[in-house]
Design a protein around this motif. Structure first.
Motif, mmCIF file in Angstrom:
data_model
loop_
_atom_site.group_PDB
_atom_site.id
_atom_site.type_symbol
_atom_site.label_atom_id
_atom_site.label_comp_id
_atom_site.label_asym_id
_atom_site.label_seq_id
_atom_site.Cartn_x
_atom_site.Cartn_y
_atom_site.Cartn_z
ATOM 1 N N GLU A 20 -13.693 18.935 15.604
ATOM 2 C CA GLU A 20 -13.646 20.337 15.202
ATOM 3 C C GLU A 20 -13.622 20.543 13.689
ATOM 4 O OE1 GLU A 20 -11.205 22.946 17.347
ATOM 5 O OE2 GLU A 20 -11.596 21.989 19.264
ATOM 6 N N LYS A 21 -13.605 19.474 12.919
ATOM 7 C CA LYS A 21 -13.652 19.596 11.459
ATOM 8 C C LYS A 21 -15.032 20.064 10.986
ATOM 9 C CE LYS A 21 -10.506 15.718 10.786
ATOM 10 N NZ LYS A 21 -10.401 14.365 10.254
ATOM 11 N N LEU A 22 -16.034 19.867 11.819
ATOM 12 C CA LEU A 22 -17.412 20.194 11.441
ATOM 13 C C LEU A 22 -17.697 21.676 11.648
ATOM 14 C CD1 LEU A 22 -19.193 17.199 13.227
ATOM 15 C CD2 LEU A 22 -18.588 17.363 10.806
ATOM 16 N N ASN A 23 -18.481 22.254 10.727
ATOM 17 C CA ASN A 23 -18.899 23.637 10.948
ATOM 18 C C ASN A 23 -20.055 23.645 11.956
ATOM 19 O OD1 ASN A 23 -21.472 23.393 9.641
ATOM 20 N ND2 ASN A 23 -20.505 23.709 7.653
ATOM 21 N N ALA A 24 -20.506 24.815 12.355
ATOM 22 C CA ALA A 24 -21.517 24.926 13.417
ATOM 23 C C ALA A 24 -22.821 24.220 13.053
ATOM 24 C CB ALA A 24 -21.785 26.391 13.737
ATOM 25 N N LEU A 25 -23.272 24.350 11.801
ATOM 26 C CA LEU A 25 -24.514 23.680 11.413
ATOM 27 C C LEU A 25 -24.371 22.164 11.443
ATOM 28 C CD1 LEU A 25 -25.933 25.886 8.525
ATOM 29 C CD2 LEU A 25 -26.817 25.633 10.847
ATOM 30 N N GLU A 26 -23.188 21.664 11.080
ATOM 31 C CA GLU A 26 -22.947 20.219 11.128
ATOM 32 C C GLU A 26 -22.819 19.715 12.557
ATOM 33 O OE1 GLU A 26 -19.423 20.277 8.750
ATOM 34 O OE2 GLU A 26 -20.504 19.726 6.917
ATOM 35 N N GLN A 27 -22.539 20.615 13.492
ATOM 36 C CA GLN A 27 -22.404 20.224 14.898
ATOM 37 C C GLN A 27 -23.749 20.144 15.617
ATOM 38 O OE1 GLN A 27 -19.391 22.317 17.198
ATOM 39 N NE2 GLN A 27 -18.313 22.807 15.304
ATOM 40 N N LEU A 28 -24.818 20.592 14.981
ATOM 41 C CA LEU A 28 -26.139 20.491 15.606
ATOM 42 C C LEU A 28 -26.461 19.014 15.831
ATOM 43 C CD1 LEU A 28 -28.132 23.078 13.464
ATOM 44 C CD2 LEU A 28 -27.532 23.301 15.875
ATOM 45 N N GLU A 29 -26.813 18.664 17.043
ATOM 46 C CA GLU A 29 -27.079 17.258 17.368
ATOM 47 C C GLU A 29 -28.142 16.650 16.464
ATOM 48 O OE1 GLU A 29 -26.303 16.689 22.051
ATOM 49 O OE2 GLU A 29 -27.953 18.042 21.547
ATOM 50 N N TYR A 58 -31.405 28.702 19.077
ATOM 51 C CA TYR A 58 -31.050 28.223 20.414
ATOM 52 C C TYR A 58 -29.940 27.168 20.334
ATOM 53 C CZ TYR A 58 -31.504 25.414 24.671
ATOM 54 O OH TYR A 58 -31.249 24.699 25.803
ATOM 55 N N GLU A 59 -30.133 26.165 19.487
ATOM 56 C CA GLU A 59 -29.146 25.090 19.368
ATOM 57 C C GLU A 59 -27.838 25.611 18.766
ATOM 58 O OE1 GLU A 59 -29.358 22.205 20.689
ATOM 59 O OE2 GLU A 59 -31.490 21.883 21.016
ATOM 60 N N PHE A 60 -27.937 26.514 17.796
ATOM 61 C CA PHE A 60 -26.741 27.098 17.187
ATOM 62 C C PHE A 60 -25.949 27.901 18.224
ATOM 63 C CE2 PHE A 60 -24.573 30.570 14.988
ATOM 64 C CZ PHE A 60 -23.751 29.849 14.129
ATOM 65 N N MET A 61 -26.638 28.685 19.030
ATOM 66 C CA MET A 61 -25.957 29.506 20.036
ATOM 67 C C MET A 61 -25.294 28.650 21.109
ATOM 68 S SD MET A 61 -26.022 32.477 18.876
ATOM 69 C CE MET A 61 -25.267 33.325 20.243
ATOM 70 N N LYS A 62 -25.865 27.497 21.429
ATOM 71 C CA LYS A 62 -25.213 26.587 22.371
ATOM 72 C C LYS A 62 -23.855 26.150 21.827
ATOM 73 C CE LYS A 62 -27.679 23.100 23.655
ATOM 74 N NZ LYS A 62 -28.697 22.056 23.874
ATOM 75 N N LEU A 109 -45.511 28.536 13.700
ATOM 76 C CA LEU A 109 -44.608 27.489 13.223
ATOM 77 C C LEU A 109 -43.240 28.018 12.789
ATOM 78 C CD1 LEU A 109 -46.991 25.045 11.348
ATOM 79 C CD2 LEU A 109 -46.160 24.950 13.683
ATOM 80 N N PRO A 110 -43.175 29.021 11.920
ATOM 81 C CA PRO A 110 -41.832 29.510 11.553
ATOM 82 C C PRO A 110 -41.075 30.079 12.748
ATOM 83 C CG PRO A 110 -43.506 30.407 10.075
ATOM 84 C CD PRO A 110 -44.217 29.707 11.173
ATOM 85 N N SER A 111 -41.779 30.780 13.602
ATOM 86 C CA SER A 111 -41.149 31.380 14.777
ATOM 87 C C SER A 111 -40.571 30.314 15.704
ATOM 88 C CB SER A 111 -42.174 32.234 15.519
ATOM 89 O OG SER A 111 -41.662 32.670 16.741
ATOM 90 N N ALA A 112 -41.350 29.282 15.965
ATOM 91 C CA ALA A 112 -40.897 28.209 16.859
ATOM 92 C C ALA A 112 -39.723 27.458 16.250
ATOM 93 C CB ALA A 112 -42.051 27.252 17.144
ATOM 94 N N ALA A 113 -39.801 27.175 14.953
ATOM 95 C CA ALA A 113 -38.725 26.449 14.283
ATOM 96 C C ALA A 113 -37.427 27.243 14.336
ATOM 97 C CB ALA A 113 -39.125 26.164 12.837
ATOM 98 N N ILE A 114 -37.501 28.516 14.003
ATOM 99 C CA ILE A 114 -36.301 29.360 13.992
ATOM 100 C C ILE A 114 -35.760 29.550 15.405
ATOM 101 C CG2 ILE A 114 -35.460 31.697 13.504
ATOM 102 C CD1 ILE A 114 -37.434 31.629 11.071
#
Length: 138
Positions: free
Chosen positions: A37-46, A126-130, A116-121
């Motif tokens: 839990e020390k990691l912020n949400a962006l750092e928790q992205l697999e 999606y991963e952030f919301m998980k 490309l930008p749409s798919a990347a974002i």
């Protein structure tokens, strides 16, 4: 829509799985478990934010390239006059006869610049919301 989605999600899943099973990916997952839990949400992205954006863009590009010829044929069908309307297969053959196989990909570059930008974002969100909603991956 179905082939596009299948390629989009399939390619992303293949890329993600390959990374997570690589030595670098296993090391990242181990680090994430240790830090917890020390990691912020962006750092928790697999995959991490950059790799998530990159893999999402690659998946979007593959999906667009795989299904773009169908879009070209569809547009040609829409422009046909009812009296001389051809079938989808006949329209495809006509396009290839007139411009070769590259004619099926006419306009792909501008389409990729949009996708490309749409798919990347999309995958980053999606991963952030998980993580944000605490949805477990299987």
């Amino acid at each position: 829509m179905a082939p596009s989605g299948a390629v989009f999600y399939g390619v992303y899943d293949i890329l993600k799985s390959a990374y997570l099973h690589s030595p670098e990916g296993r090391k990242r997952i181990q680090h994430m478990k240790q830090e917890g839990e020390k990691l912020n949400a962006l750092e928790q992205l697999e995959l991490g934010p950059i790799r998530t954006l990159l893999y999402g863009a690659i998946a979007g590009a593959c999906s667009e390239a795989a299904t773009y010829p169908f879009e070209v044929v569809r547009r040609h069908l829409q422009l046909q006059v009812r009296a001389t309307k051809l079938s989808a297969i006949a329209t495809c053959v006509k396009i290839v006869d007139q411009g070769g196989v590259p004619a099926l990909y006419a306009g792909l570059t501008p389409s990729l610049l949009q996708v490309l930008p749409s798919a990347a974002i999309s995958y980053l969100v999606y991963e952030f919301m998980k993580i944000f909603l605490k949805v477990e991956s299987t």
